[in-house]
Design an enzyme around this catalytic site. Structure first.
Site, mmCIF file in Angstrom:
data_model
loop_
_atom_site.group_PDB
_atom_site.id
_atom_site.type_symbol
_atom_site.label_atom_id
_atom_site.label_comp_id
_atom_site.label_asym_id
_atom_site.label_seq_id
_atom_site.Cartn_x
_atom_site.Cartn_y
_atom_site.Cartn_z
ATOM 1 N N LEU A 1 0.811 -1.215 0.000
ATOM 2 C CA LEU A 1 0.000 0.000 0.000
ATOM 3 C C LEU A 1 0.844 1.264 0.000
ATOM 4 C CD1 LEU A 1 -2.951 -0.947 2.378
ATOM 5 C CD2 LEU A 1 -2.710 -1.242 -0.095
ATOM 6 N N GLY B 1 -8.197 -0.841 10.530
ATOM 7 C CA GLY B 1 -7.903 -0.636 11.937
ATOM 8 C C GLY B 1 -6.651 0.164 12.174
ATOM 9 N N GLY C 1 -2.154 1.723 22.465
ATOM 10 C CA GLY C 1 -2.850 1.099 23.577
ATOM 11 C C GLY C 1 -3.192 -0.334 23.243
ATOM 12 N N HIS C 2 -3.607 -1.068 24.251
ATOM 13 C CA HIS C 2 -4.104 -2.422 24.086
ATOM 14 C C HIS C 2 -5.377 -2.569 24.903
ATOM 15 C CE1 HIS C 2 -1.273 -4.452 21.503
ATOM 16 N NE2 HIS C 2 -0.248 -3.969 22.183
ATOM 17 N N ILE D 1 -6.172 -3.880 27.623
ATOM 18 C CA ILE D 1 -6.098 -3.554 29.047
ATOM 19 C C ILE D 1 -6.208 -2.052 29.292
ATOM 20 C CG2 ILE D 1 -3.556 -3.483 29.004
ATOM 21 C CD1 ILE D 1 -3.590 -4.630 31.829
ATOM 22 N N ASP E 1 -11.117 -6.046 23.319
ATOM 23 C CA ASP E 1 -10.899 -6.322 21.900
ATOM 24 C C ASP E 1 -12.128 -6.904 21.206
ATOM 25 O OD1 ASP E 1 -8.345 -5.368 21.871
ATOM 26 O OD2 ASP E 1 -7.371 -7.324 21.907
#
Length: 383
Positions: free
Chosen positions: A67, A89, A131-132, A134, A162
């Site tokens: 891309l 995402g 971030g994740h 959590i 998630d």
């Protein structure tokens, strides 16, 4: 590229590959019958599992496109022209910089539903931060209340953020926007943020808190292990039983099945520690299998805590085929179930770029071999 069935048969989806909630949403749409094409980065893919076990990539082909090359971007826009949905995402602004943002995509296809999956959302002071799961559930107010009294918050794997607050809300948003587009002829952008979804999942608890019926102190409420009749107890073999006897009639059945005579009053919170000890001592006297048999035909709301490795063999799940073996890999079956247009599993997870030539040709992309020759697209070879 595999047979598709289900209520979304005929819906075409372009998935720009990511990790976690985005692929889960794409998997769900594919499970429900959508024709999903996954656009991977050449050389990408998970590094901690073999492709066959990357189950959230099941049900759709993988094409590898660069891309950063203008022809790769042009190919994505050609796919968009034939699609009903695009899923991405990226961190906010990245899709725009690549040239596949909402403006470019909706210009090519005004009826397109453009689904965006992020943790923090497209705007706000944290939008550009990493971030994740959590982190998102921590800020949303969901993590604080999970855990035992006097102990720290406990992590619910990455199910709550998630997949619960993220991927499933992206699916809901996309399907709602698709339904609206069928009448208006106009697409739109769906901003699915894990912080928003996790907060939305908390709606009932927020209401209870406002009414003074839910405390911030973890492990002190009816549904968070505060009540001894809604908790988990260890058995003599080191396993556990889950007890959910909230209603009086279910609690009466629990007491009867356990053979308890005059137990501490469940309606008096001051007696809950004593009641918890009675229940703990009782369950510790037998194995999980013995308790599971005793409560098998009961409405006491008592169930064995089944390890993930054993869940597919649980009699109820086995009869319903909640887990299936597909191409030699045991995995969850599509959900929910439909009476007339059943969902089903199609193709197994595909290695990155395994289907580049066939999938692009099936979507009507011209000169696929030329794209491969120029390195814009990569067709993986069998090792």
């Amino acid at each position: 590229m595999g047979e598709h069935s289900g209520p979304l048969h005929g819906v075409r989806v372009v998935e720009i590959a990511g990790i976690g909630p985005g692929p889960f949403a794409a998997m769900t749409l594919a499970d429900l019958g959508a024709d999903v094409i996954r656009v991977d980065r050449p050389g990408g893919g998970l590094v901690f599992t073999a492709p066959a076990y990357d189950l959230v990539t099941r049900g759709r082909p993988s094409v590898a496109l660069d891309l950063k090359h203008r022809d790769g971007v042009a190919t994505v826009l050609d796919l968009v022209a034939e699609a009903d949905v695009l899923l991405e995402g990226f961190r906010p602004g990245v899709a725009e910089r690549l040239g596949i943002g909402p403006d470019e995509c909706l210009e090519r296809n005004p009826a397109l539903v453009y689904g965006r999956m992020t943790g923090w959302g497209q705007d706000g002071p944290l939008a550009q931060r990493s971030g994740h799961d959590i982190d998102y559930i921590a800020v949303a107010g969901a993590l604080h209340g999970i855990g035992r009294a006097g102990g720290p918050p406990q992590l619910p794997a990455n199910l709550l953020g998630d997949f619960g607050g993220g991927g499933m809300y992206l699916v809901v948003g996309v399907l709602a926007a698709l339904l609206e587009a069928r009448t208006s002829g106009k697409g739109q952008v769906v901003d699915a943020a894990i912080v928003d979804g996790a907060a939305h999942l908390m709606t009932m608890l927020v209401g209870l808190s406002g009414a003074g019926a839910w405390r911030d102190e973890r492990g002190t409420n009816m549904l968070d292990s505060g009540a001894p009749f809604y908790d988990v107890y260890e058995t003599s073999d080191g396993r556990h039983m889950a007890v959910g006897a909230l209603e009086p009639q279910f609690y009466a059945e629990l007491v009867a099945r356990l053979g308890l005579e005059d137990p501490p009053d469940r309606n008096d919170p001051a007696q809950w520690p004593a009641l918890r000890k009675v229940l703990g001592d009782t369950f510790a006297a037998r194995t999980q299998a013995e308790w599971a048999e005793l409560f098998a035909d009961s409405d006491a709301c008592v169930s064995p805590v089944v390890p993930l490795s054993e869940a597919p063999r649980h009699p109820h799940l086995a009869e319903r085929e909640t887990y299936l073996e597909h191409h030699g890999v045991t995995q969850p079956a599509p959900a929910p179930r439909f009476s007339r247009t059943p969902a089903g599993l199609s193709t197994p997870p595909a290695p990155v770029g395994a289907n580049t030539r066939d999938a692009l040709q099936a979507w009507g992309i011209a000169d696929v071999d030329g794209l491969i020759d120029r390195g814009v697209a990569v067709q993986a070879t069998d090792e």
